[in-house]
Design a protein around this motif. Structure first.
Motif, PDB file in Angstrom:
ATOM      1  N   ALA A  58       0.831  -1.212   0.000  1.00  0.00           N
ATOM      2  CA  ALA A  58       0.000   0.000   0.000  1.00  0.00           C
ATOM      3  C   ALA A  58       0.861   1.255   0.000  1.00  0.00           C
ATOM      4  O   ALA A  58       0.577   2.215  -0.729  1.00  0.00           O
ATOM      5  CB  ALA A  58      -0.944  -0.005   1.204  1.00  0.00           C
ATOM      6  N   ILE A  62       0.145   3.499  -3.378  1.00  0.00           N
ATOM      7  CA  ILE A  62      -0.595   4.763  -3.281  1.00  0.00           C
ATOM      8  C   ILE A  62       0.057   5.852  -4.139  1.00  0.00           C
ATOM      9  O   ILE A  62      -0.619   6.445  -4.986  1.00  0.00           O
ATOM     10  CB  ILE A  62      -0.775   5.205  -1.811  1.00  0.00           C
ATOM     11  N   GLN A  66      -1.366   7.429  -7.594  1.00  0.00           N
ATOM     12  CA  GLN A  66      -1.573   8.881  -7.648  1.00  0.00           C
ATOM     13  C   GLN A  66      -0.960   9.469  -8.910  1.00  0.00           C
ATOM     14  O   GLN A  66      -1.533  10.376  -9.522  1.00  0.00           O
ATOM     15  CB  GLN A  66      -0.992   9.561  -6.395  1.00  0.00           C
ATOM     16  N   ILE A  99      -6.882   4.174  -4.090  1.00  0.00           N
ATOM     17  CA  ILE A  99      -6.006   4.972  -3.214  1.00  0.00           C
ATOM     18  C   ILE A  99      -6.670   5.131  -1.848  1.00  0.00           C
ATOM     19  O   ILE A  99      -6.031   4.942  -0.810  1.00  0.00           O
ATOM     20  CB  ILE A  99      -5.701   6.357  -3.835  1.00  0.00           C
ATOM     21  N   THR A 103      -5.278   3.667   1.656  1.00  0.00           N
ATOM     22  CA  THR A 103      -5.035   4.628   2.732  1.00  0.00           C
ATOM     23  C   THR A 103      -5.735   4.157   4.005  1.00  0.00           C
ATOM     24  O   THR A 103      -5.186   4.272   5.113  1.00  0.00           O
ATOM     25  CB  THR A 103      -5.533   6.033   2.325  1.00  0.00           C
TER      26      THR A 103
END
Length: 196
Positions: A58, A62, A66, A99, A103
């Protein structure tokens, strides 16, 4: 005296090799290989149900996702190709929620984005490549976008293999979804690129 010196040198050399091996074990990751040794990576499950491997994934994915969202946002103002525009929307619609999902993993595990060391993330565009993409428009943008996103997706698929055998059902499902959706998008993008 000579024997002691040889022995001392052997101990020092052996220690150096051991320290080097331990450093490499802690800081390298075989993204494209058969997976990581759980004991090497300390792959124990946290109270959140996500393993250290899931969390590391993760933390890497992420910012990777992005950048794909950022690239696709650029497409909205730099491309007039309906196929590119539709693809950009598709990528944003898939990756922005992922994402948020990842998170939430970090929050539930009490982990931040800082991994403590720099990990390689396959397919990430360099600052120079992002600048070139940002400065391009029309057909030039479309070509750079497709080339960049194909490499980006290929990197994401390799990263997803880190958790394809996760004991956490949510992590395992996300990995499978990334591999499936991004593999299909790669084929589509290759066809689009060939038609230019």
């Amino acid at each position: 005296m000579r024997t002691m010196n040889k022995t001392s040198r052997a101990v020092v050399a052996g220690s150096s090799i051991l320290v080097g091996a331990l450093l490499l074990t802690g800081c390298t990751i075989n993204i494209g290989g058969t997976g990581m040794n759980d004991s090497m990576m300390g792959n124990s499950e946290s109270t959140s149900g996500f393993s250290s491997n899931d969390i590391m994934f993760a933390q890497m994915m992420i910012p990777h996702h992005q950048q794909a969202v950022d690239m696709s946002t650029l497409a909205e103002t730099r491309s007039t190709n309906p196929e590119i525009l539709a693809l950009a929307v598709q990528i944003k619609d898939a990756q922005a929620p992922e994402i948020k999902q990842m998170t939430a993993w970090l929050e539930s595990a009490g982990a931040g984005m800082d991994m403590g060391h720099d990990m390689g993330m396959g397919g990430m565009l360099t600052n120079e490549q992002m600048t070139a993409l940002s400065n391009a428009s029309g057909a030039e943008f479309d070509k750079l976008y497709l080339q960049g996103m194909i490499a980006h997706h290929e990197g994401a698929i390799q990263m997803a293999k880190m958790i394809e055998d996760s004991n956490n059902a949510e992590a395992k499902t996300l990995a499978a979804n990334i591999v499936k959706s991004q593999s299909a998008e790669i084929e589509k993008m290759k066809q689009m690129l060939a038609g230019m």
